[in-house]
Design an enzyme around this catalytic site. Structure first.
Site, short mmCIF file in Angstrom:
data_model
loop_
_atom_site.label_atom_id
_atom_site.label_comp_id
_atom_site.label_asym_id
_atom_site.label_seq_id
_atom_site.Cartn_x
_atom_site.Cartn_y
_atom_site.Cartn_z
N TYR A 36 8.11 1.77 13.07
CA TYR A 36 6.80 2.36 13.36
C TYR A 36 6.86 3.08 14.70
O TYR A 36 7.12 2.48 15.73
CB TYR A 36 5.72 1.26 13.35
CG TYR A 36 5.31 0.90 11.93
CD1 TYR A 36 6.17 0.19 11.10
CD2 TYR A 36 4.09 1.32 11.40
CE1 TYR A 36 5.83 -0.10 9.79
CE2 TYR A 36 3.73 1.03 10.10
CZ TYR A 36 4.60 0.32 9.29
OH TYR A 36 4.27 0.03 7.99
N TYR A 91 5.52 5.99 -1.04
CA TYR A 91 6.30 6.28 0.18
C TYR A 91 7.59 5.43 0.21
O TYR A 91 8.67 5.94 0.52
CB TYR A 91 5.42 5.97 1.39
CG TYR A 91 5.97 6.37 2.72
CD1 TYR A 91 5.73 7.64 3.25
CD2 TYR A 91 6.70 5.48 3.50
CE1 TYR A 91 6.22 8.00 4.50
CE2 TYR A 91 7.19 5.82 4.75
CZ TYR A 91 6.94 7.08 5.24
OH TYR A 91 7.42 7.44 6.49
N GLY A 98 0.80 -1.23 0.00
CA GLY A 98 0.00 0.00 0.00
C GLY A 98 0.83 1.28 0.00
O GLY A 98 0.30 2.36 0.22
#
Ligand code: CAA
Length: 240
Positions: A179, A147, A143
């Protein structure tokens, strides 16, 4: 006199903590932001750090900002290219605009500001550039072709510019955060995020402080032998 540090996207999330820690390390910090006036004002009031609004993905705006900083604060000798956005979606759903926005902001900004500050650093024979990449530029992420491409580009950009800067006392390094608990990561769907955290050996999301500490380390006056490196700070999620 304190050395001048510019942190793009420096008023929120990881960037805000980088700005705070660089100030604590004795740097004269300017934190830039592109859109969220309210958050930037709150940040400036809380920290006393100077804020400046411009789009780091726009060369002309960067040019004007760098000139203004030189006139009002001093020559930039520490540059942290942290500004970044996401426009996630599978390739099937990704529009050209989603691609362009992420490439311009996340990667174009590195070109813009390195280009505009490099000569000043070269004249001073001192420069510290840290580009904030991502685990998703190292490992890819479903997805995120935009990026991942931009962040992967940052890692290559860093190694190339490090070779150009070395003889002028300019170090160029990247940090690849995993993250981290910021608004950007909180926007990931909860079920997806849960699966991601389950794959982090340390067992938690990162904190902005974990990343900022790395920036302070890489920008120290005596960090002159570290260049062209990528520091992965990701709780062991991807060992690269
Ligand atoms: N691997 C394999 N398949 C996956 C998958 C994965 N990781 N994630 C989703 N899929 C599947 C779905 O199950 C779905 O399958 P079915 O059609 O068979 O049900 C299919 O892919 C398509 O799913 P969607 O229709 O939901 O796809 P979408 O185009 O709407 O995109 C998404 C969904 C935006 C990718 C969403 O899953 C998402 O947000 N994922 C998280 C992306 C992410 O991690 N972003 C990081 C943001 S934070 C950041 O970037 C900071 C940093 O540096 C770390």
């Amino acid at each position: 006199m304190s050395k001048v540090a510019l942190v793009t996207g420096g008023t929120r999330g990881i960037g805000a903590e980088i700005s705070r820690q660089l100030k604590a390390a004795g740097r004269a910090v300017v934190a830039s932001y592109a859109g969220n006036d309210g958050a930037a004002r709150d940040f400036a009031a809380e920290t006393g750090i100077r804020i400046m609004k411009f789009d780091a993905g726009d060369f002309r705006q960067c040019e004007a900002a760098v000139q203004q900083i030189a006139a009002e604060v001093g020559i930039i000798s520490i540059l942290v290219n942290n500004a970044g956005i996401t426009r996630d979606g599978t390739l099937a759903k990704m529009t050209r605009d989603m691609w362009d926005a992420v490439i311009d902001t996340n990667l174009g900004s590195c070109f813009n500001l390195c280009k505009l500050t490099f000569d000043g650093m070269r004249a001073e024979k001192f420069g510290r550039i840290v580009n904030i990449g991502s685990i998703n530029g190292q490992a890819g992420q479903y997805g995120q072709v935009n990026y991942a491409a931009a962040k992967s580009g940052i890692h290559g950009f860093t190694k190339a510019l490090a070779q150009e800067g070395a003889r002028f006392g300019i170090t160029v390094n990247a940090i690849a955060p995993g993250y981290v608990d910021t608004d950007m990561v909180r926007a990931v769907p909860a079920d997806v995020l849960q699966k991601i955290v389950a794959r982090i050996p340390v067992g938690r999301l990162g904190h902005a402080e974990d990343i900022a500490r790395g920036v302070v380390f890489l920008t120290a006056d005596n960090a002159d032998f570290i260049t062209g490196s990528t520091l992965s700070i990701n709780g062991g999620q991807h060992m690269y």
